[in-house]
Design a protein around this motif. Structure first.
Motif, PDB file in Angstrom:
ATOM      1  N   THR A  52      69.798 -24.264  17.130  1.00 13.03           N
ATOM      2  CA  THR A  52      69.560 -23.952  18.538  1.00 13.03           C
ATOM      3  C   THR A  52      68.068 -24.034  18.832  1.00 13.03           C
ATOM      4  OG1 THR A  52      71.456 -22.454  18.560  1.00 13.03           O
ATOM      5  CG2 THR A  52      69.877 -22.265  20.370  1.00 13.03           C
ATOM      6  N   ARG A  53      67.721 -24.872  19.797  1.00 11.02           N
ATOM      7  CA  ARG A  53      66.343 -24.972  20.258  1.00 11.02           C
ATOM      8  C   ARG A  53      66.166 -24.174  21.554  1.00 11.02           C
ATOM      9  NH1 ARG A  53      64.131 -31.235  19.556  1.00 11.02           N
ATOM     10  NH2 ARG A  53      63.549 -31.026  17.357  1.00 11.02           N
ATOM     11  N   VAL A  54      64.981 -23.586  21.707  1.00  8.03           N
ATOM     12  CA  VAL A  54      64.633 -22.844  22.918  1.00  8.03           C
ATOM     13  C   VAL A  54      63.470 -23.561  23.600  1.00  8.03           C
ATOM     14  CG1 VAL A  54      63.877 -20.651  23.891  1.00  8.03           C
ATOM     15  CG2 VAL A  54      65.408 -20.674  21.897  1.00  8.03           C
ATOM     16  N   TYR A  55      63.623 -23.848  24.883  1.00  4.87           N
ATOM     17  CA  TYR A  55      62.582 -24.498  25.679  1.00  4.87           C
ATOM     18  C   TYR A  55      62.121 -23.550  26.782  1.00  4.87           C
ATOM     19  CZ  TYR A  55      63.776 -28.983  23.518  1.00  4.87           C
ATOM     20  OH  TYR A  55      63.995 -30.015  22.621  1.00  4.87           O
ATOM     21  N   ILE A  56      60.805 -23.563  27.028  1.00  5.52           N
ATOM     22  CA  ILE A  56      60.215 -22.717  28.055  1.00  5.52           C
ATOM     23  C   ILE A  56      59.423 -23.586  29.024  1.00  5.52           C
ATOM     24  CG2 ILE A  56      58.518 -20.899  28.522  1.00  5.52           C
ATOM     25  CD1 ILE A  56      59.261 -19.619  25.866  1.00  5.52           C
ATOM     26  N   CYS A  57      59.598 -23.295  30.296  1.00  2.00           N
ATOM     27  CA  CYS A  57      58.794 -23.905  31.345  1.00  2.00           C
ATOM     28  C   CYS A  57      57.758 -22.861  31.749  1.00  2.00           C
ATOM     29  CB  CYS A  57      59.684 -24.285  32.518  1.00  2.00           C
ATOM     30  SG  CYS A  57      58.885 -25.331  33.737  1.00  2.00           S
ATOM     31  N   ALA A  58      56.492 -23.135  31.418  1.00  2.00           N
ATOM     32  CA  ALA A  58      55.436 -22.143  31.614  1.00  2.00           C
ATOM     33  C   ALA A  58      55.187 -21.884  33.087  1.00  2.00           C
ATOM     34  CB  ALA A  58      54.165 -22.604  30.914  1.00  2.00           C
ATOM     35  N   ALA A  59      54.261 -20.990  33.379  1.00  4.99           N
ATOM     36  CA  ALA A  59      54.053 -20.457  34.725  1.00  4.99           C
ATOM     37  C   ALA A  59      53.940 -21.566  35.773  1.00  4.99           C
ATOM     38  CB  ALA A  59      52.801 -19.582  34.754  1.00  4.99           C
ATOM     39  N   ASN A  60      54.919 -21.573  36.696  1.00  2.00           N
ATOM     40  CA  ASN A  60      54.932 -22.472  37.861  1.00  2.00           C
ATOM     41  C   ASN A  60      54.909 -23.950  37.473  1.00  2.00           C
ATOM     42  OD1 ASN A  60      54.803 -20.166  39.605  1.00  2.00           O
ATOM     43  ND2 ASN A  60      52.588 -20.084  39.255  1.00  2.00           N
ATOM     44  N   SER A  61      55.310 -24.271  36.257  1.00  2.00           N
ATOM     45  CA  SER A  61      55.370 -25.664  35.811  1.00  2.00           C
ATOM     46  C   SER A  61      56.769 -26.226  36.074  1.00  2.00           C
ATOM     47  CB  SER A  61      55.033 -25.750  34.320  1.00  2.00           C
ATOM     48  OG  SER A  61      55.227 -27.066  33.840  1.00  2.00           O
ATOM     49  N   THR A  62      56.908 -27.520  35.884  1.00  2.00           N
ATOM     50  CA  THR A  62      58.220 -28.164  36.014  1.00  2.00           C
ATOM     51  C   THR A  62      58.635 -28.833  34.707  1.00  2.00           C
ATOM     52  OG1 THR A  62      57.179 -30.193  36.835  1.00  2.00           O
ATOM     53  CG2 THR A  62      57.903 -28.576  38.476  1.00  2.00           C
ATOM     54  N   VAL A  63      57.848 -28.637  33.645  1.00  2.00           N
ATOM     55  CA  VAL A  63      58.101 -29.302  32.370  1.00  2.00           C
ATOM     56  C   VAL A  63      58.571 -28.268  31.350  1.00  2.00           C
ATOM     57  CG1 VAL A  63      57.104 -30.633  30.481  1.00  2.00           C
ATOM     58  CG2 VAL A  63      56.382 -31.076  32.840  1.00  2.00           C
ATOM     59  N   PHE A  64      59.766 -28.508  30.787  1.00  2.00           N
ATOM     60  CA  PHE A  64      60.274 -27.667  29.712  1.00  2.00           C
ATOM     61  C   PHE A  64      59.720 -28.183  28.383  1.00  2.00           C
ATOM     62  CE2 PHE A  64      63.274 -26.719  33.024  1.00  2.00           C
ATOM     63  CZ  PHE A  64      63.614 -25.395  32.812  1.00  2.00           C
ATOM     64  N   ALA A  65      59.135 -27.284  27.596  1.00  2.00           N
ATOM     65  CA  ALA A  65      58.554 -27.653  26.310  1.00  2.00           C
ATOM     66  C   ALA A  65      59.093 -26.726  25.226  1.00  2.00           C
ATOM     67  CB  ALA A  65      57.030 -27.583  26.362  1.00  2.00           C
ATOM     68  N   LEU A  66      59.089 -27.222  23.996  1.00  2.00           N
ATOM     69  CA  LEU A  66      59.748 -26.539  22.884  1.00  2.00           C
ATOM     70  C   LEU A  66      58.992 -25.282  22.474  1.00  2.00           C
ATOM     71  CD1 LEU A  66      62.093 -26.819  20.839  1.00  2.00           C
ATOM     72  CD2 LEU A  66      60.495 -28.013  19.326  1.00  2.00           C
ATOM     73  N   ALA A  67      59.725 -24.162  22.433  1.00  2.00           N
ATOM     74  CA  ALA A  67      59.170 -22.903  21.957  1.00  2.00           C
ATOM     75  C   ALA A  67      59.710 -22.515  20.594  1.00  2.00           C
ATOM     76  CB  ALA A  67      59.460 -21.792  22.958  1.00  2.00           C
ATOM     77  N   HIS A  68      60.932 -22.969  20.267  1.00  2.00           N
ATOM     78  CA  HIS A  68      61.537 -22.660  18.958  1.00  2.00           C
ATOM     79  C   HIS A  68      62.427 -23.834  18.569  1.00  2.00           C
ATOM     80  CE1 HIS A  68      63.453 -20.645  15.650  1.00  2.00           C
ATOM     81  NE2 HIS A  68      64.633 -20.694  16.235  1.00  2.00           N
ATOM     82  N   ASP A  69      62.210 -24.418  17.372  1.00  2.00           N
ATOM     83  CA  ASP A  69      62.918 -25.643  16.979  1.00  2.00           C
ATOM     84  C   ASP A  69      64.251 -25.399  16.305  1.00  2.00           C
ATOM     85  OD1 ASP A  69      62.266 -24.742  14.462  1.00  2.00           O
ATOM     86  OD2 ASP A  69      60.944 -26.414  13.962  1.00  2.00           O
ATOM     87  N   GLY A  70      64.627 -24.159  16.079  1.00  3.65           N
ATOM     88  CA  GLY A  70      65.942 -23.859  15.541  1.00  3.65           C
ATOM     89  C   GLY A  70      66.062 -23.971  14.040  1.00  3.65           C
ATOM     90  N   ARG A  71      64.956 -24.213  13.338  1.00  6.58           N
ATOM     91  CA  ARG A  71      65.050 -24.323  11.873  1.00  6.58           C
ATOM     92  C   ARG A  71      65.291 -22.975  11.213  1.00  6.58           C
ATOM     93  NH1 ARG A  71      63.931 -29.439  10.509  1.00  6.58           N
ATOM     94  NH2 ARG A  71      62.768 -30.694  12.035  1.00  6.58           N
ATOM     95  N   THR A  72      65.020 -21.918  11.928  1.00  6.71           N
ATOM     96  CA  THR A  72      65.405 -20.579  11.498  1.00  6.71           C
ATOM     97  C   THR A  72      66.290 -19.983  12.583  1.00  6.71           C
ATOM     98  OG1 THR A  72      63.421 -19.612  12.489  1.00  6.71           O
ATOM     99  CG2 THR A  72      63.302 -20.252  10.168  1.00  6.71           C
TER     100      THR A  72
END
Length: 341
Positions: free
Chosen positions: A182-202
């Motif tokens: 399971t990967r977790v993506y976060i779109c930072a403050a007022n952004s429109t781009v989701f970027a990887l916060a956790h790659d799911g290797r753990t």
């Protein structure tokens, strides 16, 4: 100009091209022509009880059949079980063989491993504001799965939260499926781009995020992607995409969905589709267009749109063939060729 026969006495380096130094199962005619001796091929006999479908790859190296709900290789090795007995449709691309029958949707790789074509949509995680130092603004979070063969699914529904000064992001209820990451993506403050916060290797059920946006990883590439719709039966590979037909009985129309280019498991059901009247019974690929046969009409789909070729239909369950650039298929009025029609 003619072969002389087999010479196993003289030095091969001194012989001209008219002699053989080895000839297994070779016939040489009276006028010096060469051919292979007639042989035979054993046809394997399978103890099948209810064979409902079969498919051979274009290179004639692999063949599959469905026997009483079990997907098997031509020599009888069972790959998976529990398949429906409905009419199966097949296609292939890049050493992958795809099968759909309205109930099941799967693909088979070059090593005969059966992989899911459809995938479960991840549930949305939960988000909450905790004490921290993130920039204030609107934050968005979603999750994806990494399938066992490395493909990434589309995301969960996006969850949003507005953080104030001196707050950080707490992500909880991160979904998990056995065998998937399971990967977790976060779109930072007022952004429109989701970027990887956790790659799911753990494996983790919660994630505390209090880092700048520059510490996030790669961009989400499967945004707005869905799995192949339930109920798709007729499928085809054309122009680097998998095309899947879904019949709607109440309106007597069929929606045809293309996958993402080379992302055969990813579809954008909201905007990537076209509709035809009737039930689609055939999708056949041609360099100039996708030939769409329904029970009442024949169409060609091209970058310019949909054009009707004939006001009669295509016989369901009949094979089409590529004859040196012409697609041959059976219509309700006989044998047809396209394109041109």
């Amino acid at each position: 100009t003619r072969f002389k026969g087999l010479n196993t006495v003289d030095d091969p380096l001194t012989l001209g091209l008219g002699w053989f130094t080895q000839a297994d199962n070779i016939l040489i005619t009276a006028d010096g022509k060469v051919g292979r001796r007639d042989g035979f091929t054993e046809t394997p006999t399978l103890a099948g009880t209810s064979i409902t479908a079969a498919y051979a790859t274009r290179d004639q190296e692999r063949a599959y059949l469905i026997d009483d709900g079990a997907l098997k290789t031509a020599d009888g090795v069972t790959l998976t079980t529990g398949l429906a007995s409905d009419l199966a449709h097949w296609c292939e691309a890049n050493d992958l063989v795809f099968m759909a029958n309205g109930t099941d949707a799967l693909m088979i790789d070059a090593d005969n491993e059966v992989l899911p074509l459809a995938w479960p949509v991840p549930p949305s995680p939960a988000v909450a504001a905790v004490t921290g130092g993130l920039a204030p603004g609107l934050y968005m979070v979603c999750c994806t799965y990494i399938l066992p063969d490395g493909r990434e699914t589309g995301p969960s529904d996006v969850v949003e939260i507005v953080l104030a000064e001196d707050q950080a992001l707490q992500v909880s209820a991160i979904p998990h499926v056995d065998g998937y990451r399971t990967r977790v993506y976060i779109c930072a403050a007022n952004s429109t781009v989701f970027a990887l916060a956790h790659d799911g290797r753990t494996t983790m059920s919660a994630l505390f995020w209090n880092s700048p946006a520059t510490s996030l990883g790669v961009e989400l590439r499967t945004h707005a992607c869905d799995p192949i719709p339930d109920g798709c039966d007729v499928i085809q590979h054309w122009q680097g995409r998998l095309w899947a037909a879904l019949y709607h009985h109440a309106s007597n129309t069929t929606a045809i969905f293309p996958s993402k280019a080379l992302g055969f498991h990813l579809f954008d059901l909201a905007k990537d589709f076209f509709m035809v009247p009737g039930k689609v019974t055939m999708l056949a690929p041609h360099a100039d267009g996708l030939i769409v046969g329904t029970d009442t009409r024949i169409y060609a789909y091209t970058p310019d749109g949909l054009a009707m070729l004939a006001d009669y239909g295509v016989v369901a369950g009949q094979h089409w063939a590529d004859d040196e650039g012409r697609i041959l298929f059976w219509s309700t009025r006989g044998l047809c060729a396209a394109l041109p029609f």
